[in-house]
Design a protein around this motif. Structure first.
Motif, PDB file in Angstrom:
ATOM      1  N   PRO A  40       0.805  -1.234   0.000  1.00 11.14           N
ATOM      2  CA  PRO A  40       0.000   0.000   0.000  1.00 11.14           C
ATOM      3  C   PRO A  40       0.829   1.271   0.000  1.00 11.14           C
ATOM      4  O   PRO A  40       0.288   2.352  -0.272  1.00 11.14           O
ATOM      5  N   GLU A  41       2.123   1.159   0.284  1.00  9.32           N
ATOM      6  CA  GLU A  41       2.970   2.357   0.317  1.00  9.32           C
ATOM      7  C   GLU A  41       3.290   2.891  -1.074  1.00  9.32           C
ATOM      8  O   GLU A  41       3.793   4.016  -1.217  1.00  9.32           O
ATOM      9  N   PHE A  42       3.006   2.103  -2.114  1.00 12.94           N
ATOM     10  CA  PHE A  42       3.262   2.540  -3.484  1.00 12.94           C
ATOM     11  C   PHE A  42       1.937   2.860  -4.179  1.00 12.94           C
ATOM     12  O   PHE A  42       0.923   2.200  -3.937  1.00 12.94           O
ATOM     13  N   SER A  43       1.969   3.832  -5.073  1.00 12.36           N
ATOM     14  CA  SER A  43       0.799   4.097  -5.918  1.00 12.36           C
ATOM     15  C   SER A  43       0.979   3.338  -7.230  1.00 12.36           C
ATOM     16  O   SER A  43       2.071   3.292  -7.800  1.00 12.36           O
ATOM     17  N   PHE A  44      -0.104   2.729  -7.689  1.00  7.63           N
ATOM     18  CA  PHE A  44      -0.055   1.891  -8.883  1.00  7.63           C
ATOM     19  C   PHE A  44      -0.967   2.437  -9.980  1.00  7.63           C
ATOM     20  O   PHE A  44      -1.991   3.078  -9.716  1.00  7.63           O
ATOM     21  N   GLY A  45      -0.581   2.140 -11.209  1.00  4.67           N
ATOM     22  CA  GLY A  45      -1.443   2.305 -12.355  1.00  4.67           C
ATOM     23  C   GLY A  45      -1.547   0.978 -13.071  1.00  4.67           C
ATOM     24  O   GLY A  45      -0.642   0.137 -12.980  1.00  4.67           O
ATOM     25  N   VAL A  46      -2.631   0.746 -13.783  1.00  4.66           N
ATOM     26  CA  VAL A  46      -2.794  -0.450 -14.604  1.00  4.66           C
ATOM     27  C   VAL A  46      -3.194  -0.014 -16.001  1.00  4.66           C
ATOM     28  O   VAL A  46      -4.156   0.747 -16.176  1.00  4.66           O
ATOM     29  N   CYS A  47      -2.443  -0.480 -16.978  1.00  3.20           N
ATOM     30  CA  CYS A  47      -2.777  -0.259 -18.383  1.00  3.20           C
ATOM     31  C   CYS A  47      -3.218  -1.605 -18.953  1.00  3.20           C
ATOM     32  O   CYS A  47      -2.400  -2.496 -19.142  1.00  3.20           O
ATOM     33  N   PHE A  48      -4.541  -1.745 -19.177  1.00  5.11           N
ATOM     34  CA  PHE A  48      -5.091  -2.998 -19.682  1.00  5.11           C
ATOM     35  C   PHE A  48      -5.044  -2.994 -21.205  1.00  5.11           C
ATOM     36  O   PHE A  48      -5.448  -2.030 -21.857  1.00  5.11           O
ATOM     37  N   ILE A  49      -4.561  -4.098 -21.769  1.00  5.43           N
ATOM     38  CA  ILE A  49      -4.500  -4.261 -23.223  1.00  5.43           C
ATOM     39  C   ILE A  49      -5.263  -5.522 -23.582  1.00  5.43           C
ATOM     40  O   ILE A  49      -4.913  -6.624 -23.160  1.00  5.43           O
TER      41      ILE A  49
END
Length: 542
Positions: A40-49
């Motif tokens: 939880p200490e990191f911010s994430f992004g997800v790029c769905f293909i």
């Protein structure tokens, strides 16, 4: 499930999801969610293909809630209906530089050397030097394509050759345009090579940020299996008239493409991660620099799953559970046959199939028909649009020997299971085996992926000394599976109890979720604490 996608201008880690999270349940999707929730200490992004917005003819739906630290989600499709909206193509001569760039691109995907041409690493090549329209419509490019066609496969229908070439290369331009608009990102991370790995590598080259690759299955190898067995790209010609080099030319185009994409990802990765030692060896054989490879096994919530053991009943019912999607690669039909054989010795045996049934409806129906034909019936839950959904308790009371539960909560399923099984013809490192061990359920599995390592102990000599947590059989062998089912369900012989103890000890010692998460935490923190020059120097000197 209708959800608003989160958006952000910047994230710590961008994950590239090829056909998995947040639409398809289980497997890599579960791993992505586990990683985000566990760090939880990191911010994430997800790029769905994805290929298209549809799965088995129906519009895909979001399958997961989003964790709080998922700050950005974007969704793209490589083969949608946008072509129907394209303006009418205009004839263009093309320029010499553009033509030379196209020739470089083609040759880059065709040569057999391990060298990665600089042209593949440059975002401007795809977005400025030559557009996809140039690739399709310029006269110079057309002349080049027809020349290559005449040289390599003149007896293959030109329309097949052209559309194959188009479909191979079109996603590259689509992915390049996605890279242009990604949020500012500190670390790019892909769970496979292929298209997800390509976009991660290209983003890394473009922005001079680190790229991590975690292969759950060996993408290049799996695509080769797909292509060599696919009939949709089979060029038909009378056998007596065929030349060996032309017979598989269309297939070879696809295989060479994915080979090159795999090398592209390996050469750019700061860390090339795998789930078990066998997969690491395959990566190296496929061209991954050995010094950058590392094994990080999956981990599971051992403590949470162990609590489910309090729900187990004594004596146990002879219930064997297969947790997995109902798709051909899981070879559900062999499991059904094995239950039929084992039922001759254990009349009250049950086979529970717990996994999504919406990915290949035709195969689900074939499995159901087989169960009926073998007089095992086949109660269905979560089937046909949830019109006749049954509870786990209702299905448990049902007298069918084969039962389809759909995607269900394994913490409710495992305490009712005496034995877990996998009849797959291909696997990476199945989390379900570890989850079963933590819930006190031994496993009988086919000899694929890391199944043997998990069941017999493959990390070191101490792991092997723990003992057998189940049994391994060959693939597509229902007799061998049935024999093991009968052996383990004879609880008086002590085999089941020893296997349960071994599984519990193994998962507690080597496969705790905290261990898996800590390894990634350390890799992420290291990358975030170093400049690109420092990271690059370390990568080159490993």
């Amino acid at each position: 499930m209708n959800q608003q996608f989160p958006t952000s201008n910047s994230v710590d880690i961008m994950l590239f999801s090829e056909g998995t999270y947040p639409y398809v349940k289980g497997g890599v999707s579960s791993w992505i969610l586990q990683l985000m929730k566990g760090l939880p200490e990191f911010s994430f992004g997800v790029c769905f293909i994805g290929a298209t917005p549809y799965l088995d003819g129906e519009l895909m739906q979001i399958s997961y809630e989003f964790p709080e630290n998922l700050k950005h989600l974007e969704v793209h499709y490589l083969f949608d209906d946008n072509d129907k909206k394209r303006p009418k193509a205009k004839r263009k001569k093309g320029n010499k530089e553009g033509f030379e760039a196209i020739e470089k691109l083609y040759k880059a995907f065709q040569n057999n050397s391990g060298e990665i041409p600089e042209v593949l690493k440059n975002l401007d090549f795809y977005t400025k030097e030559v557009t996809f329209d140039d690739f399709l419509h310029s006269e110079l490019a057309w002349e080049f394509l027809t020349k290559i066609y005449s040289k390599n496969c003149p007896d293959v229908p030109f329309v097949d050759y052209f559309w194959t070439l188009r479909n191979i290369h079109k996603p590259i331009w689509t992915l390049a345009n996605i890279v242009k608009n990604l949020p500012t990102t500190k670390i790019y991370h892909a769970p496979s090579t292929g298209y997800a790995g390509f976009i991660g590598s290209l983003a890394s080259y473009t922005n001079n940020r680190p790229f991590f690759l975690t292969e759950h299955g060996i993408y290049t190898r799996e695509r080769k299996i797909d292509m060599l067995s696919a009939d949709w790209i089979e060029f038909k010609k009378p056998a007596l008239l065929q030349q060996p080099q032309e017979y598989n030319y269309i297939k070879k185009m696809w295989i060479t493409f994915f080979d090159k994409i795999g090398l592209f990802c390996y050469h750019r990765s700061n860390h090339i991660l795998s789930l078990f030692s066998g997969a690491r060896a395959i990566q190296i054989n496929f061209g991954a620099p050995e010094q950058r490879t590392k094994v990080i096994p999956n981990g599971v919530d051992v403590d949470g799953l162990m609590k489910t053991m309090s729900k187990r009943k004594d004596p146990q019912k002879p219930i064997i559970t297969l947790i997995g999607r109902v798709v051909p690669i899981k070879d559900i039909k062999t499991f059904i046959r094995a239950i039929k054989i084992a039922s001759q010795t254990i009349p009250d045996i049950q086979g529970w199939i717990v996994g999504a049934v919406d990915e290949d409806r035709e195969y689900v129906q074939e499995c159901q028909q087989m169960a009926f034909a073998l007089d095992l019936k086949g109660a269905i839950q979560n089937f046909d649009g949830n019109k006749s959904k049954l509870t786990i308790e209702e299905l448990e009371k049902n007298e069918d020997k084969i039962k389809f539960f759909g995607h269900s909560n394994i913490k409710e399923i495992l305490p009712k299971s005496a034995l877990q099984t996998l009849s797959s013809i291909s696997e990476g490192m199945p989390l379900v085996i570890l989850e079963g061990f933590a819930a006190g359920v031994p496993c009988v599995a086919t000899d694929v992926g890391s199944c043997r390592d998990l069941i017999e102990g493959g990390i070191n000599s101490q792991d092997k000394a723990i003992g057998l947590a189940g049994a391994i059989t060959g693939i597509a062998n229902p007799d061998a599976l049935a024999k093991e089912y009968v052996r383990f369900l004879n609880f008086e012989n002590g085999v089941w109890a020893k296997a349960q103890a071994a599984g519990l000890k193994r998962v507690q010692k080597y496969y705790r979720q905290e261990m898996f998460l800590q390894e990634y935490r350390e890799l992420y923190n290291e990358a975030l604490s170093m400049t690109w020059d420092q990271l690059n120097e370390k990568r080159e000197t490993l």
